[in-house]
Write a protein that holds these residues in place. Structure first.
Motif, PDB file in Angstrom:
ATOM      1  N   LEU A 208      58.388 -52.505  22.085  1.00 34.86           N
ATOM      2  CA  LEU A 208      58.580 -52.997  20.813  1.00 34.86           C
ATOM      3  C   LEU A 208      57.527 -53.531  20.041  1.00 34.86           C
ATOM      4  O   LEU A 208      57.257 -53.039  19.052  1.00 34.86           O
ATOM      5  CB  LEU A 208      59.787 -53.716  20.803  1.00 34.86           C
ATOM      6  N   VAL A 209      56.756 -54.211  20.625  1.00 37.02           N
ATOM      7  CA  VAL A 209      55.579 -54.999  20.191  1.00 37.02           C
ATOM      8  C   VAL A 209      54.512 -53.869  19.927  1.00 37.02           C
ATOM      9  O   VAL A 209      53.764 -53.999  18.989  1.00 37.02           O
ATOM     10  CB  VAL A 209      54.996 -55.926  21.163  1.00 37.02           C
ATOM     11  N   GLY A 210      54.342 -52.927  20.926  1.00 34.22           N
ATOM     12  CA  GLY A 210      53.446 -51.895  20.590  1.00 34.22           C
ATOM     13  C   GLY A 210      53.659 -51.015  19.461  1.00 34.22           C
ATOM     14  O   GLY A 210      52.714 -50.691  18.714  1.00 34.22           O
ATOM     15  N   VAL A 211      54.955 -50.779  19.156  1.00 34.62           N
ATOM     16  CA  VAL A 211      55.218 -49.814  18.032  1.00 34.62           C
ATOM     17  C   VAL A 211      55.002 -50.731  16.908  1.00 34.62           C
ATOM     18  O   VAL A 211      54.560 -50.205  15.655  1.00 34.62           O
ATOM     19  CB  VAL A 211      56.647 -49.468  18.137  1.00 34.62           C
ATOM     20  N   VAL A 212      55.424 -52.004  16.891  1.00 35.74           N
ATOM     21  CA  VAL A 212      55.238 -53.005  15.580  1.00 35.74           C
ATOM     22  C   VAL A 212      53.673 -52.982  15.220  1.00 35.74           C
ATOM     23  O   VAL A 212      53.403 -53.190  14.138  1.00 35.74           O
ATOM     24  CB  VAL A 212      56.010 -54.218  15.914  1.00 35.74           C
ATOM     25  N   LEU A 213      52.973 -53.263  16.378  1.00 35.57           N
ATOM     26  CA  LEU A 213      51.679 -53.368  16.109  1.00 35.57           C
ATOM     27  C   LEU A 213      50.885 -52.288  15.569  1.00 35.57           C
ATOM     28  O   LEU A 213      50.104 -52.042  14.624  1.00 35.57           O
ATOM     29  CB  LEU A 213      50.700 -53.852  17.327  1.00 35.57           C
ATOM     30  N   THR A 214      51.478 -51.023  16.078  1.00 36.58           N
ATOM     31  CA  THR A 214      50.908 -49.620  15.559  1.00 36.58           C
ATOM     32  C   THR A 214      51.439 -49.906  14.217  1.00 36.58           C
ATOM     33  O   THR A 214      50.425 -49.336  13.163  1.00 36.58           O
ATOM     34  CB  THR A 214      51.484 -48.533  16.127  1.00 36.58           C
ATOM     35  N   LEU A 215      52.452 -49.990  13.415  1.00 35.76           N
ATOM     36  CA  LEU A 215      52.932 -49.948  12.289  1.00 35.76           C
ATOM     37  C   LEU A 215      52.115 -51.158  11.417  1.00 35.76           C
ATOM     38  O   LEU A 215      51.765 -50.558  10.114  1.00 35.76           O
ATOM     39  CB  LEU A 215      54.230 -50.242  12.010  1.00 35.76           C
ATOM     40  N   ILE A 216      51.879 -52.100  12.074  1.00 37.59           N
ATOM     41  CA  ILE A 216      51.150 -52.964  11.078  1.00 37.59           C
ATOM     42  C   ILE A 216      49.817 -52.605  11.081  1.00 37.59           C
ATOM     43  O   ILE A 216      49.191 -52.834   9.831  1.00 37.59           O
ATOM     44  CB  ILE A 216      51.072 -54.412  11.932  1.00 37.59           C
ATOM     45  N   LEU A 217      49.356 -52.042  12.025  1.00 36.84           N
ATOM     46  CA  LEU A 217      47.728 -51.568  11.868  1.00 36.84           C
ATOM     47  C   LEU A 217      47.687 -50.299  10.811  1.00 36.84           C
ATOM     48  O   LEU A 217      46.675 -50.087   9.884  1.00 36.84           O
ATOM     49  CB  LEU A 217      47.223 -50.854  13.096  1.00 36.84           C
ATOM     50  N   LEU A 218      48.848 -49.297  10.800  1.00 34.28           N
ATOM     51  CA  LEU A 218      48.930 -48.536   9.772  1.00 34.28           C
ATOM     52  C   LEU A 218      48.948 -48.789   8.487  1.00 34.28           C
ATOM     53  O   LEU A 218      48.215 -48.224   7.489  1.00 34.28           O
ATOM     54  CB  LEU A 218      50.028 -47.564  10.333  1.00 34.28           C
ATOM     55  N   LEU A 219      49.880 -49.758   8.164  1.00 31.49           N
ATOM     56  CA  LEU A 219      50.132 -50.105   6.920  1.00 31.49           C
ATOM     57  C   LEU A 219      48.746 -50.916   6.230  1.00 31.49           C
ATOM     58  O   LEU A 219      48.320 -50.900   5.231  1.00 31.49           O
ATOM     59  CB  LEU A 219      51.190 -51.307   6.883  1.00 31.49           C
TER      60      LEU A 219
END
Length: 535
Positions: A410-421
């Motif tokens: 979950l944290v990995g997916v959230v971090l990825t989305l944060i980096l993408l945004l």
């Protein structure tokens, strides 16, 4: 097939048996040899992975049969070998613990059927929505952090079995596994420890100096022979639970824990698809058709939906057995069907023989397989290249080791989305001219405008105007835009209003026809066109 202008279109993959398209009879021998070679690795390895989730070894054996056959029918990778992986098995164990599912070593719980079906259903929905391209946003540091966390947790969790203490703690996390190791040391069995050390040493040596030799098969065969003829049980070496013979039979799911299983099913679905596509791309040879993410989604979904009915673990493409398959010369998924056939033979006639296998031997297989996930060299490489990516990997790994592997995904997916945004939020423009160039500032968009980047781009244009006194006209080249949202339209209108308040004229140019069609639906843009300020 040719297009209207006479150019040749690349052939499309058939949806059924795509890897047999253009098959040559001369490949049959290589496919059969590759399938047998991969089977020598994947069958014992999958049985070992089942024990990570405290499931009977036949659950792993079944995973070598049904998902393998389904992927052979629908998958697009010629050399992919689909069963289960250490990451998937570990997430299965964690999901069972978090959902309160008690799995025993003697029978397969119906909750496993439910979990695998949920994974297949999530993947099927993703395929219907054509979300295959979303795999591209999950970055390498995130995956690396999850894999290191999985490797450390599972390797530590196997140590009690390697010491001769029958205890499975992988699903309870890294800290609980560490405590279990400390508790197991005073109760270690000497014969089990010697067998474990020998098995691990042989696996590592063969992997290092003779990678083409099927180390797992050799260690399993040696363990069975020692158990049968060297008196290991009398010395206190535990065997695995008896393996019933036969083919996997359909089973109904249990609905008791279905809601509690959903978070874990989502995490497993994400990792299964990521692993499958990563392996498929890594194995793709020169001249092979490109890997279609949506086709892999379909194959993965079907493998889990059908496999779930037949009591398999969630399935995904595994790199080690797939690499053996490729190196042995696999040219199509006929090799996968051969591997599945070998697993059927083991299930039908070799159940009593497999039941002689020492538990420590399977633990050694798991330990060596997951040890490679602790990729320190890749972490060092991230440190040298990008401290930000290194931090992402470390944070994801730390969450996996402390809070749990489901939370790490979950944290990995959230971090990825944060980096993408964060990346989308950065304005990408080129500014030419200004007050000293006749009063005109030309702004070229270097990337399309999105909701996340509109405000930052507007502010960047205004800052460029402030830095160029005497500017009377701002021309924005929007030719890079192929789509537009209401938020972007509102942002452009705000930019026009702001510049008008400074007695500066805004001109928008280069819109694609589809974008113009949407903009024309607004009164503001029609007014711009009538004034000759847009096109």
């Amino acid at each position: 097939m040719t297009t209207q202008n006479g150019t040749q279109r690349p052939p499309r993959n058939p949806w059924l048996l795509p890897t047999l398209s253009g098959y040559h009879r001369s490949w049959i021998g290589r496919d059969v040899l590759a399938g047998l070679s991969a089977g020598a690795v994947v069958v014992p390895q999958a049985m070992a992975y089942a024990t990570i989730a405290n499931l009977p070894v036949q659950a792993g054996l079944y995973t070598c049969i049904v998902p393998m056959i389904v992927y052979a029918l629908l998958g697009g990778s010629r050399a992919m070998s689909v069963s289960t992986t250490s990451t998937i098995a570990t997430l299965t164990a964690t999901t069972f613990v978090s959902a309160g599912v008690v799995s025993g070593s003697d029978d397969i719980p119906r909750d496993l059927v439910t979990l695998t079906l949920l994974v297949g259903a999530i993947l099927a929905v993703a395929r219907l929505l054509r979300l295959g391209s979303l795999v591209e946003i999950i970055n390498k540091p995130t995956l690396l952090g999850i894999q290191v966390g999985v490797g450390a947790t599972v390797a530590l969790g196997q140590l009690p079995k390697l010491l001769g203490v029958s205890q499975t703690t992988t699903g309870s996390g890294f800290i609980r596994s560490f405590v279990a190791v400390v508790e197991a040391v005073p109760h270690a069995n000497l014969a089990t420890v010697l067998l474990s050390v020998g098995s691990v040493a042989v696996l590592f040596l063969l992997k290092r100096f003779a990678p083409r030799v099927p180390g797992p098969l050799i260690v399993v065969a040696a363990g069975i022979l020692l158990s049968a003829f060297a008196g290991l049980p009398e010395a206190g070496v535990d065997r695995i639970a008896p393996v019933p013979g036969g083919f996997p039979l359909p089973a109904l799911p249990s609905f008791e824990h279905i809601v509690a299983l959903l978070p874990g099913a989502f995490a497993i679905a994400v990792m299964a698809f990521l692993e499958t596509t990563a392996v498929a791309r890594g194995l793709r040879g020169t001249g092979d058709r490109t890997i279609d993410n949506n086709q892999e989604l379909l194959a993965d979904a079907a493998a889990n939906l059908v496999g779930g009915i037949f009591q398999t673990l969630p399935a995904a493409g595994g790199f080690s057995q797939s690499a053996v398959n490729r190196d042995a010369g696999a040219r199509s998924q006929l090799s996968g069907l051969v591997t599945a056939g070998l697993a059927v033979l083991v299930g039908l006639w070799l159940g009593p023989v497999v039941s002689l296998l020492p538990q420590a031997t399977l633990a050694a297989l798991v330990f060596v397989a997951v040890f490679g996930l602790i990729d320190i060299s890749s972490l060092r490489r991230l440190w040298r290249i990008s401290r930000r990516d290194f931090a992402v990997a470390i944070v994801t790994m730390a969450v996996g080791l402390t809070a749990g592997l489901l939370q790490a995904v979950l944290v990995g997916v959230v971090l990825t989305l944060i980096l993408l945004l964060s990346a989308l939020n950065k304005p990408r423009i080129r500014v030419v001219g200004g007050g000293d160039a006749g009063g005109e500032l030309v702004v070229t968009l270097l990337a399309p405008l999105y909701t996340a980047s509109m405000l930052a781009t507007e502010q960047a244009v205004l800052e460029a105007v402030d830095a160029s006194p005497g500017t009377r006209r701002v021309t924005v080249d929007c030719s890079v835009m192929q789509d537009v949202s209401v938020t972007v339209i509102e942002g452009l209108r705000d930019l026009d209003r702001e510049l008008t308040g400074r007695d500066i004229t805004l001109v928008l140019t280069g819109f694609a026809p589809a974008v113009l069609a949407m903009l024309e639906r607004t009164d503001w843009f029609r007014m711009l066109r009538q004034a000759g300020r847009a096109g």
